[in-house]
Design a protein around this motif. Sequence first.
Motif, short mmCIF file in Angstrom:
data_model
loop_
_atom_site.label_atom_id
_atom_site.label_comp_id
_atom_site.label_asym_id
_atom_site.label_seq_id
_atom_site.Cartn_x
_atom_site.Cartn_y
_atom_site.Cartn_z
N LYS A 196 0.84 -1.20 0.00
CA LYS A 196 0.00 0.00 0.00
C LYS A 196 0.88 1.24 0.00
N GLY A 197 0.29 2.35 -0.44
CA GLY A 197 1.03 3.60 -0.50
C GLY A 197 0.17 4.77 -0.07
N ARG A 198 0.78 5.93 -0.06
CA ARG A 198 0.07 7.16 0.30
C ARG A 198 -1.12 7.36 -0.65
N PRO A 199 -2.31 7.63 -0.09
CA PRO A 199 -3.48 7.83 -0.96
C PRO A 199 -3.53 9.24 -1.55
N LEU A 200 -4.32 9.39 -2.60
CA LEU A 200 -4.67 10.68 -3.20
C LEU A 200 -3.49 11.43 -3.81
N VAL A 201 -2.40 10.74 -4.12
CA VAL A 201 -1.26 11.42 -4.74
C VAL A 201 -1.65 11.93 -6.13
N PHE A 202 -2.27 11.08 -6.94
CA PHE A 202 -2.67 11.48 -8.28
C PHE A 202 -3.71 12.60 -8.20
N TYR A 203 -4.58 12.55 -7.21
CA TYR A 203 -5.58 13.60 -6.99
C TYR A 203 -4.89 14.94 -6.76
N ASP A 204 -3.88 14.96 -5.89
CA ASP A 204 -3.18 16.21 -5.58
C ASP A 204 -2.39 16.72 -6.78
N ILE A 205 -1.75 15.81 -7.52
CA ILE A 205 -0.98 16.22 -8.70
C ILE A 205 -1.88 16.90 -9.72
N THR A 206 -2.99 16.25 -10.04
CA THR A 206 -3.90 16.80 -11.06
C THR A 206 -4.56 18.09 -10.58
N LEU A 207 -4.83 18.21 -9.27
CA LEU A 207 -5.40 19.45 -8.74
C LEU A 207 -4.40 20.60 -8.87
N ALA A 208 -3.13 20.33 -8.55
CA ALA A 208 -2.11 21.37 -8.67
C ALA A 208 -1.98 21.85 -10.11
N LEU A 209 -1.98 20.93 -11.06
CA LEU A 209 -1.87 21.30 -12.47
C LEU A 209 -3.12 22.05 -12.94
N LYS A 210 -4.27 21.67 -12.42
CA LYS A 210 -5.50 22.38 -12.78
C LYS A 210 -5.44 23.82 -12.28
N ILE A 211 -4.95 24.03 -11.06
CA ILE A 211 -4.82 25.39 -10.52
C ILE A 211 -3.82 26.21 -11.33
#
Length: 419
Positions: A352-367
Amino acid sequence: MGVPSDDVVVIQAPEMAGKPSVITISCPDKTGLGCDLCRVILFFGLSIVRGDVSTDGKWCYIVFWVEETGGRPTRWGLLKKRLLAACPAVSAASGLYNYCYRPQELMVEEQPPQVFLLKFSSSDRMGLLHDVTQVLSELELTIRRVKVSTTPDGRVMDLFFISDTRELLHTKRRKEEACEKLRAVLGDSMTNCEIEPANSQIIVCLKASPFLPPAITEELFNLELSEELPVGSPFSLNNPSVTMDNSLSPSHTLIQILGRDHKGLLYDVMRTLKDYNVQICYGRFHSSQDGRCEIDLFVMQMDGKKIIDQSKQRALCSHLRMELFRPLQVTVVSRGPDMELLVANPIELSGKGRPLVFYDITLALKILQIRIFLAEIGRHVVGDREWEVYRILLCDDFKLRASQNKIIEGVTKMLMGWE
């Protein structure tokens, strides 16, 4: 200690506005329990501002003070259900004398989740991949791997390899729910939404591969603690301290940690101790308003002894410092006329790994208003560790939006929860 509570998990609402919610957990102990609980709390977007952990080796009592972050409403009932699922069954405590000395009693082998392939196509637009990731997160669908590409006519072809926390994705109703949620966000431009079990060949491809291009390994995995960081680096204010002391307790080693707080910090500490087979018997965590944190942990090894070996002490302290200093690796590299964003997320020995990494990456790029041309997620073994590597090729208009350093800063701050 040792007497079961009527409720394994109790969540108390804040006493007044601006105060944290309190999560109390009373259940049988097991090595890595704190890590598993912190991962669940992190998945729900909550920040742990204070924590107390104590155990008699058979039963543990944990209190987390948590705050909502990011403006996402918390589904408290579902959070309680997921925390309960992470706790050992109450009956598992019967007949145990001291779990710190008998760890094998509660070690349960977890079965790998079933993997499904989600396929769909839609028109491209700014922030599309983040919106899809948000829908999957709200549905509790975990992204195992993704391949997203943009066609010359402005269409996006999406392949998501996902698993279902609720274990219902094999049902028609659950598949229809997922496609309907995606269609509500993407509109009529979405076509061919299909969800089917991944075949054995795909599942083999999901496993960690030792083959990662040497150029990426060199660019991304510079894991040495550097005293000279680039000017303006998000990590420039981070100077963690980790010490061990065997003089204060006859049976425990005290680990003291001081450093800058970040999103998921307690999870990063807990997963490191879990991978080293170190049992926490008592601990306290506190995060101050100025962004600093203090952690005191009384621990022992799986054999019930202190950590006496000097080489193991140095290795554990070094690993903990790295997790505080830079838990994820982030860089942007040139690919001819294009730019590729690389992010590496460490994976626990449990897989298992840290959750929501892809979520945070895509949110940062969207901003930052940067569109994604191609995205891939894969697992790779680098050195003696397994990593989840995110490779994101940016659209060629990124230079109009942000510089390379600004992209690294924006993504890093989003992942670390720094303003």
